[in-house]
Write a protein that holds these residues in place. Structure first.
Motif, PDB file in Angstrom:
ATOM      1  N   VAL A  94      37.404  50.782  41.655  1.00 16.66           N
ATOM      2  CA  VAL A  94      36.939  49.117  42.304  1.00 16.66           C
ATOM      3  C   VAL A  94      35.765  49.163  42.846  1.00 16.66           C
ATOM      4  N   GLN A  95      36.097  49.880  43.304  1.00 14.72           N
ATOM      5  CA  GLN A  95      35.228  50.589  45.000  1.00 14.72           C
ATOM      6  C   GLN A  95      33.241  50.655  44.124  1.00 14.72           C
ATOM      7  N   ALA A  96      33.337  51.212  42.604  1.00 16.99           N
ATOM      8  CA  ALA A  96      31.905  51.310  42.165  1.00 16.99           C
ATOM      9  C   ALA A  96      32.023  50.093  41.401  1.00 16.99           C
ATOM     10  N   GLY A  97      32.735  49.140  41.274  1.00 18.71           N
ATOM     11  CA  GLY A  97      32.751  47.780  41.049  1.00 18.71           C
ATOM     12  C   GLY A  97      33.459  47.493  39.110  1.00 18.71           C
ATOM     13  N   VAL A  98      34.139  48.143  39.329  1.00 17.24           N
ATOM     14  CA  VAL A  98      34.657  47.841  37.901  1.00 17.24           C
ATOM     15  C   VAL A  98      35.796  46.899  37.949  1.00 17.24           C
ATOM     16  N   HIS A  99      35.888  46.545  37.820  1.00 19.21           N
ATOM     17  CA  HIS A  99      36.768  45.511  37.165  1.00 19.21           C
ATOM     18  C   HIS A  99      38.132  46.366  35.999  1.00 19.21           C
ATOM     19  N   PHE A 100      39.231  46.103  37.365  1.00 18.04           N
ATOM     20  CA  PHE A 100      40.015  46.599  37.060  1.00 18.04           C
ATOM     21  C   PHE A 100      41.443  46.117  37.023  1.00 18.04           C
ATOM     22  N   ARG A 101      41.823  45.325  35.695  1.00 26.27           N
ATOM     23  CA  ARG A 101      42.904  44.470  35.181  1.00 26.27           C
ATOM     24  C   ARG A 101      44.199  45.077  35.028  1.00 26.27           C
ATOM     25  N   VAL A 102      45.391  45.296  35.647  1.00 25.39           N
ATOM     26  CA  VAL A 102      46.644  44.930  34.322  1.00 25.39           C
ATOM     27  C   VAL A 102      47.651  44.109  33.859  1.00 25.39           C
TER      28      VAL A 102
END
Length: 407
Positions: free
Chosen positions: A99-107
């Motif tokens: 997330v800090q690198a810019g990945v849009h992480f969804r669950v």
């Protein structure tokens, strides 16, 4: 973890007509699948979309993590969607670094209440396994991101398949995957954007078929039944979790009775014993119609592939059981191509010859009446399971976006 507004199950338009000009590469097990996916992510120029049921923090998950992290750090838009039930124990630092690198992480449907330590959000899972890179290359199949999909895991390593896809059908998969992960206002803009015309990459016609709990509740099963009704020579189905509804069982029996060679490859060394027990309840009913049943005994079978005659094939995430056919969100490709069909048939034929035990009909005996009664009851239980599946707990799933700094 901060939850975004409730996201309704996606209702995108799917490819309802055969899309020509595609190329499909069969990838067997993690040894063939993981290097191709990871290399594609590392070479991505603009975008990576990834959906999976299971992502574990093991050597495979760490390799995926490294590829996604590297892509995001050089400016690639990376969207990841995992299922909250299938991927429940990812360490906070695993997600936070992405997330800090810019990945849009969804669950999909995160968390869930527990009763005596058991999670209760078992039903209506996001079971798809899709990757789309730069809108040009896609992967779809049954392989999750966990170490039990490679042979060095040991006797419990899974047997499975996926495909790498190029050609115009990728545009349909890309649009669907974007709608699955983007916010609602972005989804509306996607609907107004025409599909890009990707160049032809091969000779295969294809359909991208999904199952949801809204508008497309029976699409995958329907394509199986259409193919079985048209079968004239051979049918081979390799499916890990086999307990289909009565219409599909009826189509299998009718095909065998009119002279089609129908072969089922099912689990002989299951990862969950109840899987084999459930499937075996159907054996007598199918064997009496002439269906051939093979139990794969080398290791757990996790595949979801099938072929009919010399043209039709399918690969995807959908099992032939109540969860996949009536509850879970699934995705398959249906392929019409002689070369791919022939390749898949050769792989499955080798499996049946080298690693399977054929199930033979049981001789009639003192308990023949009891066996017939059991078969009758099971058959009619299957006949009604789509109806009673609708009575099971239904809720509006949420898709939660993990935000930077969230715990």
């Amino acid at each position: 973890m901060t939850a975004s507004p409730t996201a309704r199950a996606q209702r995108p338009r799917r490819s309802s007509r055969w899309v020509p000009g595609n190329h499909f590469e069969l990838l067997e097990n993690g040894e063939e699948f993981f290097p191709r996916v990871f290399d594609s992510i590392r070479n991505a120029r603009s975008e990576v979309l990834l959906e999976t049921f299971i992502l574990f923090d093991d050597k495979i998950g760490q390799a995926l993590h490294a590829a996604l992290l590297e892509a995001a750090q050089r400016g690639v838009q990376v969207h990841v969607l995992v299922d909250g039930f299938g991927s429940p124990d990812l360490p906070p630092e695993f997600i936070a670094s992405l997330v800090q690198a810019g990945v849009h992480f969804r669950v999909f449907d995160p968390g869930g209440r527990r009763l005596f330590g058991q999670r209760l959000n078992l039903l209506r899972r996001m079971h798809r396994k899709i990757v789309v890179v730069d809108g040009e290359l896609a992967f779809i199949g049954g392989i999750n991101y966990s170490a039990d999909h490679v042979a060095d895991f040991g006797p419990q390593a899974k047997q499975d398949w996926s495909v790498a896809v190029r050609g115009p059908i990728v545009a349909h998969m890309h649009r669907f995957a974007r709608r699955a992960v983007l916010p609602r206002h972005e989804q509306k803009r996607q609907r107004r954007t025409p599909l890009p015309e990707l160049p032809h990459a091969g000779s295969a016609d294809a359909l991208f078929v999904t199952r949801d709990n809204d508008l497309h509740t029976t699409d995958i099963e329907r394509h199986y039944r259409i193919a079985l009704r048209a079968a004239r020579e051979r049918v081979v189905i390799a499916n890990a979790y086999f307990f289909p509804g009565w219409r599909l069982v009826r189509a299998l029996r009718r095909a065998a009775r009119r002279g089609v060679q129908v072969s089922l490859i099912l689990q002989g060394e299951p990862d969950m014993p109840i899987v084999k027990t459930a499937a075996s309840l159907l054996y007598d009913h199918l064997l009496r119609a002439g269906v051939r049943i093979y139990e794969y005994c080398e290791r757990p079978l996790h595949g979801k592939v099938a072929l009919v005659d010399g043209q039709w094939s399918t690969v995807g995430s959908s099992n032939l059981d109540p969860l996949s056919l009536s509850l879970n969100l699934e995705a398959n490709v249906v392929i019409r191509d002689e070369a791919f069909n022939d390749l898949l048939y050769g792989r499955l034929q080798r499996l049946m010859q080298d690693s399977c035990k054929q199930v033979r009909p049981q001789p009639q005996g003192a308990f023949e009446g009891l066996r017939l009664l059991r078969g009758y009851c099971v058959y009619h239980l299957m006949r009604w399971f789509p109806t009673w599946a609708g009575w099971l707990p239904r809720h509006q799933p949420t898709i939660s976006l993990v935000r930077p700094g969230a715990q």
